[in-house]
Design an enzyme around this catalytic site. Structure first.
Site, PDB file in Angstrom:
ATOM      1  N   CYS A   1       2.406   2.854   9.470  1.00 29.31           N
ATOM      2  CA  CYS A   1       1.471   2.962  10.592  1.00 29.31           C
ATOM      3  C   CYS A   1       2.207   2.816  11.913  1.00 29.31           C
ATOM      4  O   CYS A   1       3.332   2.322  11.975  1.00 29.31           O
ATOM      5  CB  CYS A   1       0.403   1.864  10.517  1.00 29.31           C
ATOM      6  SG  CYS A   1      -0.573   1.828   9.011  1.00 29.31           S
TER       7      CYS A   1
ATOM      8  N   THR B   1       0.810  -1.227   0.000  1.00 26.20           N
ATOM      9  CA  THR B   1       0.000   0.000   0.000  1.00 26.20           C
ATOM     10  C   THR B   1       0.839   1.271   0.000  1.00 26.20           C
ATOM     11  O   THR B   1       0.324   2.355  -0.289  1.00 26.20           O
ATOM     12  CB  THR B   1      -0.925   0.033   1.224  1.00 26.20           C
ATOM     13  OG1 THR B   1      -0.128   0.048   2.424  1.00 26.20           O
ATOM     14  CG2 THR B   1      -1.846  -1.180   1.249  1.00 26.20           C
TER      15      THR B   1
ATOM     16  N   CYS C   1      -4.373   6.085  11.764  1.00 27.47           N
ATOM     17  CA  CYS C   1      -3.666   6.055  13.053  1.00 27.47           C
ATOM     18  C   CYS C   1      -2.700   7.213  13.234  1.00 27.47           C
ATOM     19  O   CYS C   1      -2.157   7.408  14.317  1.00 27.47           O
ATOM     20  CB  CYS C   1      -2.917   4.742  13.223  1.00 27.47           C
ATOM     21  SG  CYS C   1      -1.478   4.524  12.129  1.00 27.47           S
TER      22      CYS C   1
ATOM     23  N   ASP D   1      17.961  12.517  50.711  1.00 31.10           N
ATOM     24  CA  ASP D   1      16.750  13.326  50.828  1.00 31.10           C
ATOM     25  C   ASP D   1      15.909  12.865  52.013  1.00 31.10           C
ATOM     26  O   ASP D   1      15.701  11.658  52.211  1.00 31.10           O
ATOM     27  CB  ASP D   1      15.939  13.209  49.529  1.00 31.10           C
ATOM     28  CG  ASP D   1      14.669  14.015  49.569  1.00 31.10           C
ATOM     29  OD1 ASP D   1      14.712  15.219  49.289  1.00 31.10           O
ATOM     30  OD2 ASP D   1      13.611  13.421  49.888  1.00 31.10           O
TER      31      ASP D   1
ATOM     32  N   CYS E   1      -0.271   6.872   7.496  1.00 31.53           N
ATOM     33  CA  CYS E   1      -1.645   6.358   7.533  1.00 31.53           C
ATOM     34  C   CYS E   1      -2.593   7.452   7.999  1.00 31.53           C
ATOM     35  O   CYS E   1      -2.300   8.181   8.948  1.00 31.53           O
ATOM     36  CB  CYS E   1      -1.705   5.169   8.487  1.00 31.53           C
ATOM     37  SG  CYS E   1      -3.364   4.520   8.779  1.00 31.53           S
TER      38      CYS E   1
END
Length: 493
Positions: A34, A30, A68, A443, A65
């Protein structure tokens, strides 16, 4: 992590948001990349390839994408947990150094040649400093397109692009949409969300869990009047930025931090976001931290009771160093009073964009504080010497403190200054420099909590026991402090 294919595949197939920002999934069929938690149906394993950064994905020809939005995932926790050259370079790139000073400026800050910096970043991240800065400019452009009504020309230059043409080409290449199309989509999605004039509203993502109690409680309880305030459920403060000034309001939400920014120069947007994320420790990996601390049976109940504690940091390391000296051996209220006097006398006035707000000044710069009269300070003589020596070293550059500091070198330089003991040096390393392993065994609050839990309470013995908490001892300190009823451990009402 991206080289461990089996682990990456499992993370993608389970849509595990804990790995967002650790790596990115690029899909060969594609041309899209993502985040691991993308809600889309996971691609076939043979079509996946894993890359270490959004810049590497973009450089390889993949686009982000649209579901997302991987460019907005939390940053890799590695860059804030390491002190090597690559981690320091990433923190500087996120702070906009490449846009302001170029690659030679980045290399000079790191003490390497440009060729060495290029080689190290390409080897670990699959992209050089220019590509990484370009990916960040694209993300900034998207934020401005979607959250402001600025003309596209103003967006381009505010995001750091040198021309409108480069801006248009980059946005189309990275997001597969023209800038105008991005804005139209955002307007449709957010048509019921009110927009505050003159501000940029955005969401700062983080890895869950996040416990806001000590994070915002500490910032609110130690807030310096005029510079910081807690109001209407938000921590607000003024910001000194490279091109101008700003005011930010940060509010905890169940799945993000709400952020409202008012900037005098929009070129500071990337830097302002980076510094707010740094201050709130939003790129931490709480699962890894808490898992390590749970291994100690005496510490485990504290972690289980309220997991996801972060280390409250600062937006300005020099400011915090000054405040740390002012806070030596005095109460929180007294430290705020001392700091407020410095602000009133030497701070730079700013206008609060909220008419009901109480922000009036920037915290004074080291250069401004060189003009202070030590006799005007209601401090012991030794503390005055400590403060003026620190201010001088910060002002002349002999003590460089910042997100790119070498932690051990900074500690050594601080220890050379009069009046700097282990507590002051370590609290600066923890909250100003971001060392996740900084530790405060002397401390009072840490020792008291350790005694109540059955841990060793003497500094030497506690340090020996804390070896098992490394490299997350700064987070262990947050859990130990949380046993106290002090206001720093609770959200203001």
């Amino acid at each position: 992590m991206y080289t461990d294919t089996d682990r990456c595949v499992r993370a993608v197939q389970s849509k595990d948001a804990r790995f967002d920002g650790w790596f990115f999934t690029a899909v060969r069929t594609t041309g899209i990349y993502c985040r691991p938690s993308c809600p889309a149906v996971p691609p076939k394993v043979e079509n996946m390839t894993f890359l270490p950064s959004a810049a590497a994905c973009q450089q390889a020809g993949f686009r982000a994408c649209k579901r997302c939005r991987p460019d907005t995932s939390p940053g890799s926790p590695e860059w804030n947990a390491r002190a090597d050259a690559v981690a320091r370079a990433m923190r500087l790139i996120q702070d906009g150094v490449v846009d302001r000073e170029g690659v030679p400026g980045l290399a000079a800050r790191l003490g390497y040649s440009t060729r060495q910096v290029e080689r190290q970043l390409n080897a670990e991240l699959g992209a050089g400093p220019l590509a990484l800065a370009r990916a960040q400019r694209a993300q900034t452009a998207r934020l401005l397109i979607e959250t402001s009504g600025l003309p596209m020309g103003d967006v381009a230059f505010a995001a750091g692009f040198s021309s409108i043409r480069t801006f248009n080409e980059t946005v189309r290449e990275v997001f597969a949409l023209a800038p105008g199309e991005l804005r139209l989509r955002a307007e449709k999605a957010n048509r019921h969300v009110p927009r505050v004039p003159g501000t940029i509203s955005l969401r700062l993502p983080y890895r869950a869990p996040l416990n806001p109690e000590n994070l915002f409680g500490h910032l609110a309880a130690t807030a310096v009047p005029g510079v910081e305030e807690w109001r209407a459920g938000a921590y607000r403060r003024t910001l000194r930025l490279p091109y101008g000034t700003g005011v930010v309001a940060l509010s905890p939400r169940p799945d993000h931090i709400g952020c409202q920014l008012a900037l005098t120069d929009l070129r500071d947007l990337t830097i302002a976001i980076s510094r707010c994320r740094w201050m709130l420790d939003l790129d931490a990996d709480p699962e890894a931290v808490d898992e390590q601390l749970r291994a100690d049976p005496l510490l485990a109940p504290l972690v289980d009771k309220a997991p996801g504690r972060r280390v409250p940091r600062t937006v300005d390391a020099a400011e915090f160093a000054v405040r740390a000296v002012l806070g030596q051996q005095v109460s929180t209220a007294a430290a705020r009073t001392h700091a407020a006097r410095l602000v009133a006398a030497h701070g730079e006035p700013v206008a609060d964009p909220d008419p009901e707000g109480g922000l009036t000044h920037l915290f004074p710069s080291p250069q401004a504080l060189t003009a202070l009269d030590p006799r005007s300070l209601a401090l012991p003589a030794s503390r005055r010497t400590t403060l003026t020596t620190l201010v001088g070293a910060l002002a002349d550059g002999s003590l460089p403190l910042g997100i790119d500091s070498d932690w051990e070198a900074a500690r050594a330089r601080l220890n050379e200054l009069p009046g700097f003991g282990p507590w002051t040096t370590e609290v600066i390393a923890m909250r100003a420099l971001g060392d996740p392993d900084a530790f405060l065994p002397s401390d009072l609050g840490v020792r008291r909590a350790a005694k109540e839990l059955g841990l060793p309470s003497t500094p030497a013995a506690l340090t020996a026991r804390a070896a098992g908490w490394r490299p997350w001892r700064a987070y262990a300190v947050q859990y130990l402090w949380a046993t106290d009823a002090h206001p720093v451990n609770h959200l203001p009402v």
